[in-house]
Motif scaffolding. Structure first.
Motif, PDB file in Angstrom:
ATOM      1  N   UNK A 178      11.902 -14.916  -1.873  1.00 18.34           N
ATOM      2  CA  UNK A 178      11.875 -14.015  -0.708  1.00 18.34           C
ATOM      3  C   UNK A 178      12.681 -12.744  -0.900  1.00 18.34           C
ATOM      4  N   UNK A 179      13.768 -12.810  -1.659  1.00 14.85           N
ATOM      5  CA  UNK A 179      14.552 -11.607  -1.923  1.00 14.85           C
ATOM      6  C   UNK A 179      13.738 -10.615  -2.739  1.00 14.85           C
ATOM      7  N   UNK A 180      13.018 -11.116  -3.737  1.00 16.79           N
ATOM      8  CA  UNK A 180      12.173 -10.238  -4.548  1.00 16.79           C
ATOM      9  C   UNK A 180      11.068  -9.626  -3.697  1.00 16.79           C
ATOM     10  N   UNK A 181      10.457 -10.433  -2.834  1.00 15.80           N
ATOM     11  CA  UNK A 181       9.359  -9.939  -1.996  1.00 15.80           C
ATOM     12  C   UNK A 181       9.842  -8.822  -1.090  1.00 15.80           C
ATOM     13  N   UNK A 182      10.938  -9.044  -0.375  1.00 18.72           N
ATOM     14  CA  UNK A 182      11.399  -8.051   0.591  1.00 18.72           C
ATOM     15  C   UNK A 182      11.860  -6.768  -0.089  1.00 18.72           C
ATOM     16  N   UNK A 183      12.615  -6.879  -1.177  1.00 16.71           N
ATOM     17  CA  UNK A 183      13.096  -5.674  -1.859  1.00 16.71           C
ATOM     18  C   UNK A 183      11.946  -4.904  -2.485  1.00 16.71           C
ATOM     19  N   UNK A 184      11.000  -5.607  -3.114  1.00 16.74           N
ATOM     20  CA  UNK A 184       9.856  -4.933  -3.712  1.00 16.74           C
ATOM     21  C   UNK A 184       8.973  -4.293  -2.658  1.00 16.74           C
ATOM     22  N   UNK A 185       8.807  -4.960  -1.543  1.00 16.28           N
ATOM     23  CA  UNK A 185       7.994  -4.410  -0.456  1.00 16.28           C
ATOM     24  C   UNK A 185       8.578  -3.098   0.051  1.00 16.28           C
ATOM     25  N   UNK A 186       9.890  -3.056   0.226  1.00 16.51           N
ATOM     26  CA  UNK A 186      10.510  -1.824   0.699  1.00 16.51           C
ATOM     27  C   UNK A 186      10.381  -0.708  -0.326  1.00 16.51           C
ATOM     28  N   UNK A 187      10.502  -1.024  -1.609  1.00 18.43           N
ATOM     29  CA  UNK A 187      10.365   0.001  -2.637  1.00 18.43           C
ATOM     30  C   UNK A 187       8.934   0.539  -2.719  1.00 18.43           C
ATOM     31  N   UNK A 188       7.951  -0.322  -2.556  1.00 21.53           N
ATOM     32  CA  UNK A 188       6.562   0.126  -2.591  1.00 21.53           C
ATOM     33  C   UNK A 188       6.231   0.999  -1.384  1.00 21.53           C
ATOM     34  N   UNK A 189       6.846   0.724  -0.251  1.00 22.45           N
ATOM     35  CA  UNK A 189       6.607   1.547   0.929  1.00 22.45           C
ATOM     36  C   UNK A 189       7.175   2.951   0.773  1.00 22.45           C
ATOM     37  N   UNK A 190       8.161   3.113  -0.100  1.00 22.84           N
ATOM     38  CA  UNK A 190       8.759   4.423  -0.322  1.00 22.84           C
ATOM     39  C   UNK A 190       7.923   5.320  -1.229  1.00 22.84           C
ATOM     40  N   UNK A 191       6.938   4.754  -1.903  1.00 15.64           N
ATOM     41  CA  UNK A 191       6.069   5.563  -2.755  1.00 15.64           C
ATOM     42  C   UNK A 191       5.202   6.446  -1.856  1.00 15.64           C
ATOM     43  N   UNK A 192       5.198   7.760  -2.051  1.00 15.65           N
ATOM     44  CA  UNK A 192       4.420   8.650  -1.166  1.00 15.65           C
ATOM     45  C   UNK A 192       2.929   8.328  -1.207  1.00 15.65           C
ATOM     46  N   UNK A 193       2.306   8.336  -0.046  1.00 12.11           N
ATOM     47  CA  UNK A 193       0.872   8.087   0.027  1.00 12.11           C
ATOM     48  C   UNK A 193       0.060   9.183  -0.656  1.00 12.11           C
ATOM     49  N   UNK A 194       0.653  10.372  -0.805  1.00 15.50           N
ATOM     50  CA  UNK A 194      -0.066  11.455  -1.475  1.00 15.50           C
ATOM     51  C   UNK A 194      -0.411  11.086  -2.909  1.00 15.50           C
ATOM     52  N   UNK A 195       0.451  10.322  -3.568  1.00 16.91           N
ATOM     53  CA  UNK A 195       0.166   9.901  -4.939  1.00 16.91           C
ATOM     54  C   UNK A 195      -1.047   8.974  -4.974  1.00 16.91           C
ATOM     55  N   UNK A 196      -1.108   8.057  -4.044  1.00 17.11           N
ATOM     56  CA  UNK A 196      -2.267   7.166  -3.984  1.00 17.11           C
ATOM     57  C   UNK A 196      -3.554   7.955  -3.685  1.00 17.11           C
ATOM     58  N   UNK A 197      -3.462   8.846  -2.700  1.00 14.34           N
ATOM     59  CA  UNK A 197      -4.650   9.608  -2.320  1.00 14.34           C
ATOM     60  C   UNK A 197      -5.130  10.512  -3.446  1.00 14.34           C
ATOM     61  N   UNK A 198      -4.204  11.106  -4.179  1.00 16.49           N
ATOM     62  CA  UNK A 198      -4.609  11.942  -5.312  1.00 16.49           C
ATOM     63  C   UNK A 198      -5.305  11.110  -6.380  1.00 16.49           C
ATOM     64  N   UNK A 199      -4.814   9.906  -6.615  1.00 15.75           N
ATOM     65  CA  UNK A 199      -5.449   9.030  -7.599  1.00 15.75           C
ATOM     66  C   UNK A 199      -6.837   8.599  -7.140  1.00 15.75           C
ATOM     67  N   UNK A 200      -6.957   8.249  -5.854  1.00 18.30           N
ATOM     68  CA  UNK A 200      -8.272   7.865  -5.328  1.00 18.30           C
ATOM     69  C   UNK A 200      -9.252   9.033  -5.395  1.00 18.30           C
ATOM     70  N   UNK A 201      -8.761  10.257  -5.170  1.00 15.12           N
ATOM     71  CA  UNK A 201      -9.638  11.425  -5.216  1.00 15.12           C
ATOM     72  C   UNK A 201     -10.204  11.668  -6.607  1.00 15.12           C
ATOM     73  N   UNK A 202      -9.489  11.223  -7.622  1.00 11.43           N
ATOM     74  CA  UNK A 202      -9.977  11.354  -8.996  1.00 11.43           C
ATOM     75  C   UNK A 202     -10.882  10.205  -9.401  1.00 11.43           C
ATOM     76  N   UNK A 203     -11.149   9.287  -8.469  1.00  7.18           N
ATOM     77  CA  UNK A 203     -12.053   8.183  -8.755  1.00  7.18           C
ATOM     78  C   UNK A 203     -11.398   6.989  -9.416  1.00  7.18           C
TER      79      UNK A 203
END
Length: 358
Positions: A223-248
């Motif tokens: 559970x410690x790994x899950x919670x800490x990793x979850x918080x770190x993944x939420x800090x990744x800007x959504x713009x990076x994901x959207x830019x990657x999706x836009x490139x297919x």
């Protein structure tokens, strides 16, 4: 001209009025030193033997004098600001002093036991209460293997669970997973040990071993790994994901190539915090690993020793000066082990961080 002269005459007076009433920069340090001196004097005069009581009196004097002096010189508004700042510093010192004192006392008590023989020998054939010989080599081997197995089990499961919750999780299933992760975070270590003992050892018939202890440690770590990793993944800007999706780029490849490398520093730190949390656990090891005074390098076969259990066994024996010294030496090695893990985590995080090359 009179109006102009009035403005020019008034402006310096306002500026002087706003900046003159300020305490000098050395005032907080001076008040702190004086408060410590007066607090120690009051403690000594009152016959208080505990230095902790002296420190509390000094802290209260520091807060009171800081507010009073600032209110008299700078006004109540600035005094409240200084009081909040002083309270934060006092709280910080109250948190740091016990940690520093614990580390210093452990080093003071355990440094005398550290030697090449202590680190390279086991307790096999050693009378713990009669001889200063013996060491912790078997406990070091057991701790490393048990923690490594627990990490290999918990880290991938925790990482994948966090990725699911952040990137895919929606609806009731995600809420249920989050709820049970939060519940597992507060599970006592003895409960995890009893669960593995009942299921793995009693129901399935497996023997005491280092791997049994690793299963319980993995439950505590997950559970410690899950919670800490979850918080770190939420800090990744959504713009990076959207830019990657836009490139297919597919979602799984975006997670693998963009999201995880961006958050790898925080993920590594979270895993190391979880490792540090389980390294000092004693109850699961006591019930499942069972302890041994000899070297057992096979965590899947037979009882095995660990540093927390070794410390408890050595310190629990009555009238055993040699055991006390060995226990403090093992505690010092355990602290050094956890500190080393944190340094390695910082190195990995800095190496793998996307900003590391800039």
């Amino acid at each position: 001209m009179s109006a102009v002269s009035t403005v020019t005459d008034t402006t310096p007076q306002l500026s002087h009025r706003l900046t003159a009433a300020r305490l000098p920069r050395w005032a907080p340090a001076g008040i702190a030193i004086a408060s410590i001196a007066v607090g120690c004097g009051i403690g000594a005069a009152a016959g208080l033997k505990s230095h902790l009581q002296w420190g509390l009196i000094s802290a209260l004097l520091f807060l009171l004098v800081s507010y009073t002096v600032s209110a008299a010189v700078e006004g109540r508004r600035q005094a409240r600001d200084r009081f909040a700042t002083s309270l934060i510093w006092v709280s910080f010192i109250c948190a740091v002093v016990p940690l520093v004192a614990l580390t210093f006392y452990t080093v003071q008590q355990g440094i005398g036991a550290i030697s090449p023989e202590f680190l390279t020998h086991s307790m096999k054939g050693i009378a713990a209460t009669l001889s200063p010989d013996g060491g912790i080599y078997h406990a070091i081997i057991g701790t490393i293997e048990q923690v490594l197995l627990a990490t290999l089990i918990a880290a991938p499961i925790g990482l994948l669970t966090a990725v699911y919750l952040v990137e895919y999780g929606r609806g009731r299933l995600a809420r249920a997973v989050t709820f049970f992760v939060d519940v597992m975070t507060g599970i006592p270590s003895v409960v995890a040990g009893l669960f593995v003992l009942s299921l793995w050892n009693i129901a399935l018939g497996f023997q005491y071993s280092g791997f049994s202890g690793s299963l319980a440690l993995a439950i505590l770590m997950m559970p410690v790994v899950v919670r800490s990793t979850e918080e770190m993944l939420k800090l990744v800007p959504n713009e990076l994901r959207e830019a990657s999706y836009a490139l297919g780029v597919p979602r799984w490849k975006t997670i693998l190539r963009i999201v995880l490398p961006t958050a790898v520093g925080g993920i590594t730190t979270g895993v190391m915090l979880a490792v540090a949390r389980i390294t000092g656990e004693t109850a699961p090891v006591m019930m499942l690993v069972f302890g041994a005074d000899f070297i057992n390098s096979d965590p899947f076969n037979g009882p095995q020793q660990s540093l927390p259990l070794y410390i408890w066994q050595q310190y629990s024996q009555i009238n055993n000066d040699y055991g006390y010294q060995r226990a403090w030496g093992a505690a010092l090695v355990l602290i050094a082990f956890v500190m080393g893990l944190n340094l390695i985590a910082r190195g990995i995080a800095r190496w793998r961080s996307p900003k590391g090359g800039h």
